[in-house]
Design a protein around this motif. Structure first.
Motif, mmCIF file in Angstrom:
data_model
loop_
_atom_site.group_PDB
_atom_site.id
_atom_site.type_symbol
_atom_site.label_atom_id
_atom_site.label_comp_id
_atom_site.label_asym_id
_atom_site.label_seq_id
_atom_site.Cartn_x
_atom_site.Cartn_y
_atom_site.Cartn_z
ATOM 1 N N ILE A 70 0.855 -1.185 0.000
ATOM 2 C CA ILE A 70 0.000 0.000 0.000
ATOM 3 C C ILE A 70 0.892 1.237 0.000
ATOM 4 O O ILE A 70 1.962 1.250 0.619
ATOM 5 N N SER A 71 0.462 2.258 -0.723
ATOM 6 C CA SER A 71 1.208 3.509 -0.776
ATOM 7 C C SER A 71 0.235 4.646 -1.025
ATOM 8 O O SER A 71 -0.938 4.422 -1.338
ATOM 9 N N SER A 72 0.748 5.864 -0.881
ATOM 10 C CA SER A 72 -0.123 7.019 -1.098
ATOM 11 C C SER A 72 0.637 8.136 -1.784
ATOM 12 O O SER A 72 1.861 8.249 -1.664
ATOM 13 N N ASP A 73 -0.095 8.939 -2.519
ATOM 14 C CA ASP A 73 0.422 10.153 -3.141
ATOM 15 C C ASP A 73 -0.345 11.313 -2.527
ATOM 16 O O ASP A 73 -1.526 11.516 -2.845
ATOM 17 N N ASN A 74 0.309 12.029 -1.636
ATOM 18 C CA ASN A 74 -0.394 13.066 -0.895
ATOM 19 C C ASN A 74 -0.828 14.226 -1.784
ATOM 20 O O ASN A 74 -1.828 14.890 -1.499
ATOM 21 N N THR A 75 -0.088 14.496 -2.859
ATOM 22 C CA THR A 75 -0.491 15.600 -3.741
ATOM 23 C C THR A 75 -1.744 15.237 -4.527
ATOM 24 O O THR A 75 -2.573 16.106 -4.818
ATOM 25 N N LYS A 76 -1.889 13.967 -4.850
ATOM 26 C CA LYS A 76 -3.070 13.517 -5.596
ATOM 27 C C LYS A 76 -4.165 13.005 -4.678
ATOM 28 O O LYS A 76 -5.260 12.665 -5.152
ATOM 29 N N LYS A 77 -3.870 12.889 -3.379
ATOM 30 C CA LYS A 77 -4.820 12.344 -2.405
ATOM 31 C C LYS A 77 -5.340 10.988 -2.881
ATOM 32 O O LYS A 77 -6.553 10.719 -2.875
ATOM 33 N N THR A 78 -4.421 10.184 -3.299
ATOM 34 C CA THR A 78 -4.754 8.870 -3.851
ATOM 35 C C THR A 78 -3.957 7.796 -3.128
ATOM 36 O O THR A 78 -2.776 7.977 -2.836
ATOM 37 N N VAL A 79 -4.625 6.699 -2.835
ATOM 38 C CA VAL A 79 -3.994 5.534 -2.216
ATOM 39 C C VAL A 79 -3.954 4.413 -3.243
ATOM 40 O O VAL A 79 -4.926 4.191 -3.973
ATOM 41 N N TYR A 80 -2.831 3.720 -3.279
ATOM 42 C CA TYR A 80 -2.636 2.633 -4.234
ATOM 43 C C TYR A 80 -2.466 1.314 -3.500
ATOM 44 O O TYR A 80 -1.958 1.273 -2.378
ATOM 45 N N LEU A 81 -2.863 0.254 -4.147
ATOM 46 C CA LEU A 81 -2.604 -1.094 -3.639
ATOM 47 C C LEU A 81 -1.983 -1.896 -4.768
ATOM 48 O O LEU A 81 -2.666 -2.265 -5.729
ATOM 49 N N GLN A 82 -0.684 -2.107 -4.666
ATOM 50 C CA GLN A 82 0.022 -2.934 -5.634
ATOM 51 C C GLN A 82 -0.107 -4.387 -5.211
ATOM 52 O O GLN A 82 0.308 -4.752 -4.108
ATOM 53 N N MET A 83 -0.680 -5.197 -6.063
ATOM 54 C CA MET A 83 -0.940 -6.597 -5.737
ATOM 55 C C MET A 83 -0.118 -7.472 -6.676
ATOM 56 O O MET A 83 -0.348 -7.455 -7.891
#
Length: 125
Positions: A70-83
């Protein structure tokens, strides 16, 4: 208004990879936990992973440790889940959620008050 919009689901063969995205708005992204849950047909919704972007706290269910990130991009306010190394048992509808709390209380899905619409992940064997 709190909004969470998931994307990135699809069909993948066992052993393959997908990256899910959760675009958020309407709350303090740095301060509150955002989690990924999943629900397969006939099963209860389960917490998969969680992040608090402000202090980079993360949580993973035992079933996905070492495979999901799991990771996040604070400028885009988006959370990612790399599976990665997906298994047939990972197939489910994946939801992101927030509950305006800095704690990753993924053991209690009912406490999470804001949910996205979900994205389907299908893993063929």
């Amino acid at each position: 208004e709190v909004q969470l919009v998931e994307s990135g689901g699809g069909l993948v063969q066992a052993g393959g990879s997908l990256r899910l995205s959760c675009a958020t708005s309407g709350f303090d992204f740095d301060d509150y936990a955002v989690a990924w849950f999943r629900q397969a047909p006939g099963k209860e919704r389960e917490g998969v992973s969680c992040i608090v972007s402000g202090d980079n706290t993360t949580y993973y269910a035992d079933s996905v440790k070492g495979r999901f990130t799991i990771s996040s991009d604070n400028t885009k306010k988006t959370v990612y889940l790399q599976m990665n190394n997906l298994k047939p048992e990972d197939a489910a509808v994946y939801y992101c959620a927030t509950d305006w709390s800095p704690m990753c209380r993924v053991q209690y899905p009912s406490l999470w008050g804001h949910w996205g619409q979900g994205t389907q992940v299908t893993v063929s064997s």
